[in-house]
Write a protein that holds these residues in place. Structure first.
Motif, PDB file in Angstrom:
ATOM      1  N   GLU A 194       2.288  -8.783 -12.368  1.00  0.00           N
ATOM      2  CA  GLU A 194       1.693 -10.072 -12.020  1.00  0.00           C
ATOM      3  C   GLU A 194       1.436 -10.208 -10.521  1.00  0.00           C
ATOM      4  OE1 GLU A 194       0.701 -12.677 -13.804  1.00  0.00           O
ATOM      5  OE2 GLU A 194       1.036 -11.624 -15.683  1.00  0.00           O
ATOM      6  N   LYS A 195       2.391  -9.733  -9.718  1.00  0.00           N
ATOM      7  CA  LYS A 195       2.243  -9.839  -8.264  1.00  0.00           C
ATOM      8  C   LYS A 195       1.094  -8.975  -7.772  1.00  0.00           C
ATOM      9  CE  LYS A 195       4.912  -9.391  -3.998  1.00  0.00           C
ATOM     10  NZ  LYS A 195       6.232  -9.014  -3.419  1.00  0.00           N
ATOM     11  N   GLU A 196       0.995  -7.761  -8.316  1.00  0.00           N
ATOM     12  CA  GLU A 196      -0.088  -6.861  -7.911  1.00  0.00           C
ATOM     13  C   GLU A 196      -1.425  -7.376  -8.413  1.00  0.00           C
ATOM     14  OE1 GLU A 196      -1.912  -3.353  -6.285  1.00  0.00           O
ATOM     15  OE2 GLU A 196      -0.200  -4.659  -5.848  1.00  0.00           O
ATOM     16  N   PHE A 197      -1.409  -7.970  -9.609  1.00  0.00           N
ATOM     17  CA  PHE A 197      -2.648  -8.538 -10.148  1.00  0.00           C
ATOM     18  C   PHE A 197      -3.191  -9.627  -9.227  1.00  0.00           C
ATOM     19  CE2 PHE A 197      -4.505 -12.133 -12.421  1.00  0.00           C
ATOM     20  CZ  PHE A 197      -5.638 -11.540 -12.950  1.00  0.00           C
ATOM     21  N   LYS A 198      -2.303 -10.511  -8.745  1.00  0.00           N
ATOM     22  CA  LYS A 198      -2.740 -11.575  -7.844  1.00  0.00           C
ATOM     23  C   LYS A 198      -3.283 -10.998  -6.530  1.00  0.00           C
ATOM     24  CE  LYS A 198      -1.217 -15.829  -5.611  1.00  0.00           C
ATOM     25  NZ  LYS A 198      -1.898 -15.469  -4.356  1.00  0.00           N
ATOM     26  N   ARG A 199      -2.639  -9.927  -6.031  1.00  0.00           N
ATOM     27  CA  ARG A 199      -3.070  -9.323  -4.769  1.00  0.00           C
ATOM     28  C   ARG A 199      -4.478  -8.736  -4.882  1.00  0.00           C
ATOM     29  NH1 ARG A 199      -2.674  -4.547  -1.589  1.00  0.00           N
ATOM     30  NH2 ARG A 199      -2.205  -3.291  -3.426  1.00  0.00           N
ATOM     31  N   ILE A 200      -4.726  -7.954  -5.926  1.00  0.00           N
ATOM     32  CA  ILE A 200      -6.050  -7.354  -6.062  1.00  0.00           C
ATOM     33  C   ILE A 200      -7.086  -8.389  -6.475  1.00  0.00           C
ATOM     34  CG2 ILE A 200      -5.050  -5.115  -6.618  1.00  0.00           C
ATOM     35  CD1 ILE A 200      -5.834  -5.521  -9.494  1.00  0.00           C
ATOM     36  N   ASN A 201      -6.631  -9.484  -7.112  1.00  0.00           N
ATOM     37  CA  ASN A 201      -7.551 -10.562  -7.438  1.00  0.00           C
ATOM     38  C   ASN A 201      -8.092 -11.200  -6.161  1.00  0.00           C
ATOM     39  OD1 ASN A 201      -8.798 -12.107  -9.540  1.00  0.00           O
ATOM     40  ND2 ASN A 201      -7.515 -13.838  -8.925  1.00  0.00           N
ATOM     41  N   ASP A 202      -7.215 -11.359  -5.156  1.00  0.00           N
ATOM     42  CA  ASP A 202      -7.650 -11.908  -3.864  1.00  0.00           C
ATOM     43  C   ASP A 202      -8.584 -10.937  -3.148  1.00  0.00           C
ATOM     44  OD1 ASP A 202      -6.089 -14.096  -4.368  1.00  0.00           O
ATOM     45  OD2 ASP A 202      -4.370 -13.376  -3.219  1.00  0.00           O
ATOM     46  N   ASP A 247      -2.435  -0.714   0.301  1.00  0.00           N
ATOM     47  CA  ASP A 247      -1.273  -1.581   0.469  1.00  0.00           C
ATOM     48  C   ASP A 247      -1.476  -2.587   1.589  1.00  0.00           C
ATOM     49  OD1 ASP A 247      -0.148   0.113  -1.465  1.00  0.00           O
ATOM     50  OD2 ASP A 247       1.849  -0.174  -0.601  1.00  0.00           O
ATOM     51  N   ALA A 248      -2.337  -2.280   2.532  1.00  0.00           N
ATOM     52  CA  ALA A 248      -2.631  -3.211   3.626  1.00  0.00           C
ATOM     53  C   ALA A 248      -4.029  -2.934   4.146  1.00  0.00           C
ATOM     54  CB  ALA A 248      -1.607  -3.076   4.751  1.00  0.00           C
ATOM     55  N   VAL A 249      -4.659  -3.981   4.665  1.00  0.00           N
ATOM     56  CA  VAL A 249      -5.977  -3.871   5.293  1.00  0.00           C
ATOM     57  C   VAL A 249      -5.905  -4.576   6.634  1.00  0.00           C
ATOM     58  CG1 VAL A 249      -8.429  -4.364   5.140  1.00  0.00           C
ATOM     59  CG2 VAL A 249      -7.152  -3.817   3.062  1.00  0.00           C
ATOM     60  N   LEU A 250      -6.083  -3.831   7.709  1.00  0.00           N
ATOM     61  CA  LEU A 250      -6.041  -4.402   9.057  1.00  0.00           C
ATOM     62  C   LEU A 250      -7.434  -4.847   9.478  1.00  0.00           C
ATOM     63  CD1 LEU A 250      -3.745  -1.755  10.799  1.00  0.00           C
ATOM     64  CD2 LEU A 250      -3.078  -3.784   9.503  1.00  0.00           C
ATOM     65  N   GLY A 251      -7.528  -6.052   9.989  1.00  0.00           N
ATOM     66  CA  GLY A 251      -8.815  -6.569  10.444  1.00  0.00           C
ATOM     67  C   GLY A 251      -9.659  -7.168   9.353  1.00  0.00           C
ATOM     68  N   ALA A 252      -9.057  -7.451   8.205  1.00  0.00           N
ATOM     69  CA  ALA A 252      -9.813  -8.039   7.095  1.00  0.00           C
ATOM     70  C   ALA A 252     -10.085  -9.510   7.383  1.00  0.00           C
ATOM     71  CB  ALA A 252      -9.040  -7.885   5.792  1.00  0.00           C
ATOM     72  N   GLN A 253     -11.315  -9.928   7.160  1.00  0.00           N
ATOM     73  CA  GLN A 253     -11.678 -11.329   7.328  1.00  0.00           C
ATOM     74  C   GLN A 253     -11.688 -12.007   5.973  1.00  0.00           C
ATOM     75  OE1 GLN A 253     -15.279 -11.749   9.866  1.00  0.00           O
ATOM     76  NE2 GLN A 253     -15.203  -9.528  10.012  1.00  0.00           N
ATOM     77  N   GLY A 260       3.063  -3.522   3.084  1.00  0.00           N
ATOM     78  CA  GLY A 260       2.614  -3.971   1.770  1.00  0.00           C
ATOM     79  C   GLY A 260       3.714  -4.074   0.742  1.00  0.00           C
ATOM     80  N   ARG A 261       3.471  -3.528  -0.431  1.00  0.00           N
ATOM     81  CA  ARG A 261       4.365  -3.712  -1.584  1.00  0.00           C
ATOM     82  C   ARG A 261       5.763  -3.175  -1.348  1.00  0.00           C
ATOM     83  NH1 ARG A 261       1.729  -0.547  -6.041  1.00  0.00           N
ATOM     84  NH2 ARG A 261       1.069   0.727  -4.283  1.00  0.00           N
ATOM     85  N   ILE A 315      -4.762   1.003   4.709  1.00  0.00           N
ATOM     86  CA  ILE A 315      -3.519   1.778   4.715  1.00  0.00           C
ATOM     87  C   ILE A 315      -3.090   1.986   3.269  1.00  0.00           C
ATOM     88  CG2 ILE A 315      -1.126   1.874   5.474  1.00  0.00           C
ATOM     89  CD1 ILE A 315      -1.866   0.187   7.859  1.00  0.00           C
ATOM     90  N   TRP A 316      -3.007   3.259   2.864  1.00  0.00           N
ATOM     91  CA  TRP A 316      -2.718   3.625   1.482  1.00  0.00           C
ATOM     92  C   TRP A 316      -1.335   4.265   1.371  1.00  0.00           C
ATOM     93  CZ3 TRP A 316      -6.074   2.718  -2.639  1.00  0.00           C
ATOM     94  CH2 TRP A 316      -7.367   2.308  -2.287  1.00  0.00           C
ATOM     95  N   ASP A 317      -0.666   3.982   0.267  1.00  0.00           N
ATOM     96  CA  ASP A 317       0.633   4.577  -0.034  1.00  0.00           C
ATOM     97  C   ASP A 317       0.403   5.925  -0.715  1.00  0.00           C
ATOM     98  OD1 ASP A 317       3.212   5.204  -0.673  1.00  0.00           O
ATOM     99  OD2 ASP A 317       3.463   3.638  -2.196  1.00  0.00           O
ATOM    100  N   LEU A 318       0.806   7.007  -0.067  1.00  0.00           N
ATOM    101  CA  LEU A 318       0.597   8.351  -0.616  1.00  0.00           C
ATOM    102  C   LEU A 318       1.622   8.705  -1.685  1.00  0.00           C
ATOM    103  CD1 LEU A 318      -0.170  10.231   2.726  1.00  0.00           C
ATOM    104  CD2 LEU A 318      -1.815   9.524   0.978  1.00  0.00           C
TER     105      LEU A 318
END
Length: 516
Positions: A24-32, A216-222, A181-182, A204-207
């Protein structure tokens, strides 16, 4: 085409990577995430339509103005958010669905498959290295994570462990172990990669997670959902986020929450990975910033190189006090000398490599080396063997140099045009310093064990136990098997392909064979 390479040291990766969990938490994150990308896509579509109408001399009119009979349906505001209605996007119907990574986990599948034989291939041993390759093929970009096993029984086995889809053409990679991130609440170091692309955002991706859907994170996202309707994107540089392509990244290994980025918007920014916000922005360059590097000893000293033909060294705590070196060509690569932290190497697009003493404050180089006839598009300095550096060029060659007593001499060279094409990246392995990864316009990754070359063993004998004990008689190059159709003759020749020509903007490459 492979535009960037990055090694991951042994033991940094999780032995058994996690499976992506769409809870549910990840679903909300990718929904945003999806809502923001959808808003951006709508904005670009509207801008394209306005530009087409203006080009055709058509008046920009609304649907209701074009057909008054449709005005009662209020189609102009059809896409506006309704306070009472729940916002919908491409993931709106996923909430009631369950995601299973294999048929064995799905309770509704009664016919079980046999255990996947490839599961063992996902296990990462403590003796394995990961090699990250930013690859673009048929206008689709992705990050390939190779597993390289150098054990005696495998003799340098290499294969793609998993991959990650990228939103735009990748320009640079930087590995870091700071958790974001997560998994930010999990103790201990992580295994992440920051990716800079033609988009102004840094992903930034989790390998240690396979089948990831979003970073897991996006820097500079508007927040594009809050942008005013009809507002145009601004390319003007600012202090909060990049507005053009991210061309270089550098993680501060001593202040682990700091990541530096260089952009085509002429700025250099420092990001706090804890808050995922821009902490500082510097605008001392007047053209695209191509390279940057943290000093290995003075943890706050940063060197930056630009297309304005300058290299600047400054303390990030006091950026106004800086030293500037003027060059004759655009900067391609920049590396501090790990064996003498006062000095740094610079390669340029006129085929030159120069070595400067940072204490001279803009003085003349210690030496100049005419390394190639075309741009030195790739360069690395061996962190273990003093004086060992490597250069790669758009002329399709890779050369190993011995810089002894500040008098560089070529030890060996290899023509890789037929396999790699133009060379865009060369990098030494952190655990096996004579293993050299190479890649370029041909879209293949090769690993060259330069210790199997007799000239290398003789030149660096006594400076490394690895070389002194090596008795190989035949040079060893490990190439990734490629079952795809071969590249076109034009691509493999590399004569007309240039990394700087890929962008739609004016990324231009100057060529000069003038000796210095």
């Amino acid at each position: 085409m492979i535009s960037a390479l990055q090694w991951v040291r042994r033991g940094a990766a999780q032995a058994r990577p996690d499976k992506y969990d769409l809870d549910e938490k990840e679903f909300k994150r990718i929904n945003d995430f999806a809502a923001q990308h959808l808003a951006d896509a709508k904005e670009e579509l509207a801008a394209a339509q306005r530009a087409e109408n203006e080009a055709n001399g058509m008046a920009v009119e609304t649907i209701s103005e074009a057909n008054p009979e449709l005005s009662e349906y209020n189609l102009d505001d059809y896409d506006e958010e309704k306070p009472q209605a729940q916002e919908s996007n491409i993931f709106s119907n996923l909430k009631g669905l369950s995601y299973y990574t294999s048929n064995r986990e799905d309770p509704y599948i009664t016919l079980r498959d046999e255990e996947d034989e490839d599961q063992e291939d996902l296990v990462i041993q403590a003796t394995d290295n990961l090699l990250l390759a930013a690859k673009t093929e048929d206008d689709i970009s992705h990050l390939e994570i190779y597993l390289y096993d150098e054990s005696e029984e495998n003799e340098g086995n290499m294969y793609v462990h998993h991959d990650i889809m990228l939103p735009a053409f990748p320009l640079c990679l930087e590995w870091l172990d700071f958790r974001v991130g997560r998994k930010s609440a999990v103790e201990g170091p992580g295994n992440y990669v920051a990716v800079g692309t033609f988009d102004p955002e840094i992903e930034i991706w989790d390998l240690d997670t396979v089948d990831n859907m979003y970073p897991d994170a996006v820097l500079g996202a508007q927040d594009k959902t809050k942008k005013k309707k009809g507002a145009k994107k601004s390319k003007k540089a600012n202090n909060e986020y990049h507005t053009d392509a991210v061309m270089a990244l550098a993680w501060n290994k001593q202040h682990r929450n700091i990541l530096a980025s260089a952009s085509a918007d002429t700025t250099v920014k420092l990001w706090d990975l804890t808050t995922q916000q821009c902490a500082h922005s510097f605008n001392h360059h007047t053209d695209k910033v191509q390279a940057l590097a943290w000093n290995p000893i003075e943890s706050t000293a940063l060197a930056t190189g630009s297309y304005d033909k300058t290299v600047v060294v400054f303390d990030s705590r006091a950026p106004d006090a800086r030293a500037t070196w003027k060059l004759q060509a655009d900067v391609e690569c920049l590396r501090w000398d790990p064996h003498d932290a006062n000095c740094f190497y610079v390669s340029t697009d006129d085929g030159m490599v120069q070595y400067f003493d940072g204490r001279t404050g803009g003085g003349q180089p210690v030496f100049r080396l005419h390394a190639h006839d075309k741009a030195v598009s790739a360069m690395d300095v061996n962190t273990t063997v003093r004086g060992c550096i490597v250069t790669g060029s758009t002329d399709g060659s890779v050369k190993v140099w011995d810089v002894k007593d500040n008098r560089p001499s070529m030890v060996t060279s290899r023509q890789v045009k037929s396999d790699i094409g133009q060379v865009f990246s060369v990098t030494f392995c952190p655990d096996a310093p004579f293993n050299l990864a190479m890649a370029g316009s041909g879209g293949k990754v090769n690993i060259w064990d330069i210790a199997t070359n007799g000239g290398v063993r003789r030149a660096f004998e006594g400076r490394s136990v690895i070389v002194a004990s090596s008795k190989a008689e035949k040079e060893k190059v490990v190439a990734m098997p490629n079952d795809d159709e071969p590249e076109s003759e034009e691509e493999m020749d590399g004569a007309d392909i240039d990394m700087d020509d890929i962008a739609e903007s004016d990324y231009e490459e100057e060529e000069s064979g003038e000796d210095v």
